[in-house]
Design a protein around this motif. Sequence first.
Motif, PDB file in Angstrom:
ATOM      1  N   ARG A 120       0.895  -1.399  -0.133  1.00  0.00           N
ATOM      2  CA  ARG A 120      -0.071  -0.056   0.133  1.00  0.00           C
ATOM      3  C   ARG A 120       0.667   1.444  -0.463  1.00  0.00           C
ATOM      4  O   ARG A 120       0.570   2.563  -0.799  1.00  0.00           O
ATOM      5  CB  ARG A 120      -0.630   0.143   1.287  1.00  0.00           C
ATOM      6  N   CYS A 121       2.076   1.060   0.573  1.00  0.00           N
ATOM      7  CA  CYS A 121       2.861   2.062   0.983  1.00  0.00           C
ATOM      8  C   CYS A 121       3.656   2.688  -0.955  1.00  0.00           C
ATOM      9  O   CYS A 121       3.365   3.415  -0.778  1.00  0.00           O
ATOM     10  CB  CYS A 121       3.942   2.143   1.708  1.00  0.00           C
ATOM     11  N   VAL A 122       3.885   1.876  -1.457  1.00  0.00           N
ATOM     12  CA  VAL A 122       4.184   2.177  -3.363  1.00  0.00           C
ATOM     13  C   VAL A 122       3.294   2.160  -3.485  1.00  0.00           C
ATOM     14  O   VAL A 122       3.464   2.807  -4.278  1.00  0.00           O
ATOM     15  CB  VAL A 122       4.924   0.693  -3.558  1.00  0.00           C
ATOM     16  N   ALA A 123       2.260   1.824  -3.339  1.00  0.00           N
ATOM     17  CA  ALA A 123       1.318   2.170  -4.484  1.00  0.00           C
ATOM     18  C   ALA A 123       0.665   3.581  -3.996  1.00  0.00           C
ATOM     19  O   ALA A 123       0.734   4.509  -5.218  1.00  0.00           O
ATOM     20  CB  ALA A 123      -0.216   1.189  -4.280  1.00  0.00           C
ATOM     21  N   ILE A 124       1.071   4.211  -2.766  1.00  0.00           N
ATOM     22  CA  ILE A 124       0.040   5.559  -2.836  1.00  0.00           C
ATOM     23  C   ILE A 124       1.446   6.657  -2.919  1.00  0.00           C
ATOM     24  O   ILE A 124       1.304   7.382  -3.273  1.00  0.00           O
ATOM     25  CB  ILE A 124      -0.042   5.255  -1.477  1.00  0.00           C
ATOM     26  N   CYS A 125       2.317   6.371  -2.579  1.00  0.00           N
ATOM     27  CA  CYS A 125       3.968   7.137  -2.869  1.00  0.00           C
ATOM     28  C   CYS A 125       4.279   6.973  -3.687  1.00  0.00           C
ATOM     29  O   CYS A 125       5.270   8.369  -4.456  1.00  0.00           O
ATOM     30  CB  CYS A 125       4.869   6.625  -1.672  1.00  0.00           C
ATOM     31  N   LYS A 126       4.800   5.998  -4.829  1.00  0.00           N
ATOM     32  CA  LYS A 126       4.735   5.486  -6.425  1.00  0.00           C
ATOM     33  C   LYS A 126       4.505   5.444  -7.074  1.00  0.00           C
ATOM     34  O   LYS A 126       4.321   4.218  -7.733  1.00  0.00           O
ATOM     35  CB  LYS A 126       6.325   4.909  -5.923  1.00  0.00           C
ATOM     36  N   PRO A 127       3.447   5.249  -6.753  1.00  0.00           N
ATOM     37  CA  PRO A 127       1.778   5.516  -8.195  1.00  0.00           C
ATOM     38  C   PRO A 127       2.686   5.257  -9.849  1.00  0.00           C
ATOM     39  O   PRO A 127       2.044   3.715 -10.007  1.00  0.00           O
ATOM     40  CB  PRO A 127       1.045   6.150  -7.762  1.00  0.00           C
ATOM     41  N   GLN A 128       3.887   5.851  -9.614  1.00  0.00           N
ATOM     42  CA  GLN A 128       4.314   6.090 -11.258  1.00  0.00           C
ATOM     43  C   GLN A 128       4.904   4.205 -11.405  1.00  0.00           C
ATOM     44  O   GLN A 128       4.524   3.671 -12.322  1.00  0.00           O
ATOM     45  CB  GLN A 128       4.678   6.591 -12.059  1.00  0.00           C
ATOM     46  N   HIS A 129       6.055   3.354 -10.511  1.00  0.00           N
ATOM     47  CA  HIS A 129       6.108   2.215 -10.628  1.00  0.00           C
ATOM     48  C   HIS A 129       5.940   0.841 -10.162  1.00  0.00           C
ATOM     49  O   HIS A 129       6.860   0.804 -10.104  1.00  0.00           O
ATOM     50  CB  HIS A 129       7.905   3.398  -9.741  1.00  0.00           C
ATOM     51  N   TYR A 130       4.436   2.007  -8.894  1.00  0.00           N
ATOM     52  CA  TYR A 130       3.876   0.826  -8.622  1.00  0.00           C
ATOM     53  C   TYR A 130       3.973  -0.504  -9.707  1.00  0.00           C
ATOM     54  O   TYR A 130       4.579  -1.901  -9.025  1.00  0.00           O
ATOM     55  CB  TYR A 130       2.499   0.564  -8.569  1.00  0.00           C
ATOM     56  N   THR A 131       3.344  -1.350 -10.951  1.00  0.00           N
ATOM     57  CA  THR A 131       3.585  -1.922 -11.874  1.00  0.00           C
ATOM     58  C   THR A 131       4.767  -2.547 -11.272  1.00  0.00           C
ATOM     59  O   THR A 131       5.427  -4.335 -11.855  1.00  0.00           O
ATOM     60  CB  THR A 131       2.917  -1.337 -12.900  1.00  0.00           C
ATOM     61  N   VAL A 132       5.862  -1.951 -11.461  1.00  0.00           N
ATOM     62  CA  VAL A 132       7.102  -2.372 -11.992  1.00  0.00           C
ATOM     63  C   VAL A 132       8.200  -2.807 -10.674  1.00  0.00           C
ATOM     64  O   VAL A 132       8.340  -3.736 -11.092  1.00  0.00           O
ATOM     65  CB  VAL A 132       8.392  -1.095 -12.758  1.00  0.00           C
ATOM     66  N   ILE A 133       8.217  -1.937  -9.567  1.00  0.00           N
ATOM     67  CA  ILE A 133       8.566  -2.462  -7.885  1.00  0.00           C
ATOM     68  C   ILE A 133       7.613  -3.544  -7.531  1.00  0.00           C
ATOM     69  O   ILE A 133       7.810  -4.615  -7.202  1.00  0.00           O
ATOM     70  CB  ILE A 133       8.428  -0.919  -6.959  1.00  0.00           C
ATOM     71  N   SER A 215       4.698   3.666   8.337  1.00  0.00           N
ATOM     72  CA  SER A 215       4.193   3.497   6.658  1.00  0.00           C
ATOM     73  C   SER A 215       2.621   3.886   6.277  1.00  0.00           C
ATOM     74  O   SER A 215       2.813   4.648   5.969  1.00  0.00           O
ATOM     75  CB  SER A 215       4.588   1.564   6.384  1.00  0.00           C
ATOM     76  N   TYR A 216       1.594   3.613   7.596  1.00  0.00           N
ATOM     77  CA  TYR A 216       0.926   4.620   7.602  1.00  0.00           C
ATOM     78  C   TYR A 216       0.876   6.032   7.183  1.00  0.00           C
ATOM     79  O   TYR A 216       0.394   6.616   6.889  1.00  0.00           O
ATOM     80  CB  TYR A 216      -0.021   3.889   8.257  1.00  0.00           C
ATOM     81  N   PHE A 217       2.022   6.497   8.422  1.00  0.00           N
ATOM     82  CA  PHE A 217       2.041   8.188   8.435  1.00  0.00           C
ATOM     83  C   PHE A 217       2.713   8.311   6.970  1.00  0.00           C
ATOM     84  O   PHE A 217       2.251   9.192   6.562  1.00  0.00           O
ATOM     85  CB  PHE A 217       3.400   8.242   9.439  1.00  0.00           C
ATOM     86  N   LEU A 218       3.661   7.357   6.078  1.00  0.00           N
ATOM     87  CA  LEU A 218       3.622   8.241   5.608  1.00  0.00           C
ATOM     88  C   LEU A 218       2.793   8.683   3.801  1.00  0.00           C
ATOM     89  O   LEU A 218       2.843   8.933   3.186  1.00  0.00           O
ATOM     90  CB  LEU A 218       5.154   7.164   4.946  1.00  0.00           C
ATOM     91  N   VAL A 219       2.059   7.199   4.273  1.00  0.00           N
ATOM     92  CA  VAL A 219       0.882   6.620   3.435  1.00  0.00           C
ATOM     93  C   VAL A 219      -0.417   8.042   3.474  1.00  0.00           C
ATOM     94  O   VAL A 219      -0.525   8.938   2.454  1.00  0.00           O
ATOM     95  CB  VAL A 219       0.062   5.851   3.544  1.00  0.00           C
ATOM     96  N   SER A 220       0.332   8.566   4.514  1.00  0.00           N
ATOM     97  CA  SER A 220      -1.121   9.588   5.149  1.00  0.00           C
ATOM     98  C   SER A 220      -0.876  10.847   4.979  1.00  0.00           C
ATOM     99  O   SER A 220      -1.490  11.483   3.686  1.00  0.00           O
ATOM    100  CB  SER A 220      -1.688   9.709   6.562  1.00  0.00           C
ATOM    101  N   TYR A 221       1.173  10.866   4.979  1.00  0.00           N
ATOM    102  CA  TYR A 221       0.922  12.641   4.650  1.00  0.00           C
ATOM    103  C   TYR A 221       1.151  12.589   2.905  1.00  0.00           C
ATOM    104  O   TYR A 221       0.611  13.127   2.388  1.00  0.00           O
ATOM    105  CB  TYR A 221       2.771  12.118   5.091  1.00  0.00           C
TER     106      TYR A 221
END
Length: 312
Positions: A120-133, A215-221
């Motif tokens: 979830r952290c990758v999906a929200i913080c790096k959405p452009q690279h999510y499918t690759v990561i 990780s939830y703090f990063l997602v929220s931010y």
Amino acid sequence: MEMVNNVTEFILLGHSQNKKVKYLCFLLFLFCYIAILMGNLIIVISIILSQLIGQPMYFFLNYLALSDLCYTSVVTPKLVADLSTERNTISHTSCMAQLFTMHFLGANEVFILTVMAYDRCVAICKPQHYTVIMGRWRCDCLVMACCAGAFLHSFVYCLLTIMLPFCGPSEIDHYFRDVYPLLKLARTDTYAVGILVVANSGKMGLVIFVVLMTSYFLVSYTSRAYPAESPSKALPTCSSHITVVVLFFVPVLFIYTGPAKTFPEDKFLALFYTVIAPMFNPLIYTPRNLAMKSASRGVWCPKPILSGKQMI
């Protein structure tokens, strides 16, 4: 000094010796187990038979549901069976086998919850690279890492307890075989073993809990600072995930981060991570997730049946 083990079986005292209380508990836990089986099986079948299995979030959710099924099946059926009998015993060998299996599956659940938070952290913080990561190869590697870490954790537990000498009494004031009740029965100084148990479970659980909250703090931010870049589908899942983590981790931290002793409340708190959390996981994840509801309707209510009903 040679360690002698004269105990071949343990007696489980359970929650209560009152017959009326045992009967009520029998019905309650039987209902809980049926709900766990049905809820998690619906999730597993719905994801496997739909296109959701190709998405990392649902791939991990499917694995969590399977883990819940196995984890609670180690404890709950025996608990229900014990409530219907007068004297509840378990052999020393079966005790060690259940101890290993319980902590393997429990640690596996802790690690998969951490992986889901990372997803979830990758999906929200790096959405452009999510499918690759979060490609399928990496998802498979993360699941294998969860199993390896859980095996190491459980192996350490068994290594610490299997050689302990038990010479009686053999009564365990619990409804399953856990480390602290066994340490209480051991006829040797278990201070060092208790410290290792706290380090293995308590400190590990505390570190993982802090990592999850971070990780939830990063997602929220990120979702507030860059709302246009944050996928809206990921946010409801995060709130559901936080609920699951709190239900599972808070009782675990209460039991394993304190002194290596048993308390009367421990067996009631243990219900949260052995029965209640696996039962509520389907209720927490499914109703608020549109993709899961759509997949469930597609699997359990096929279009031919719906169209037939409409024609009638």
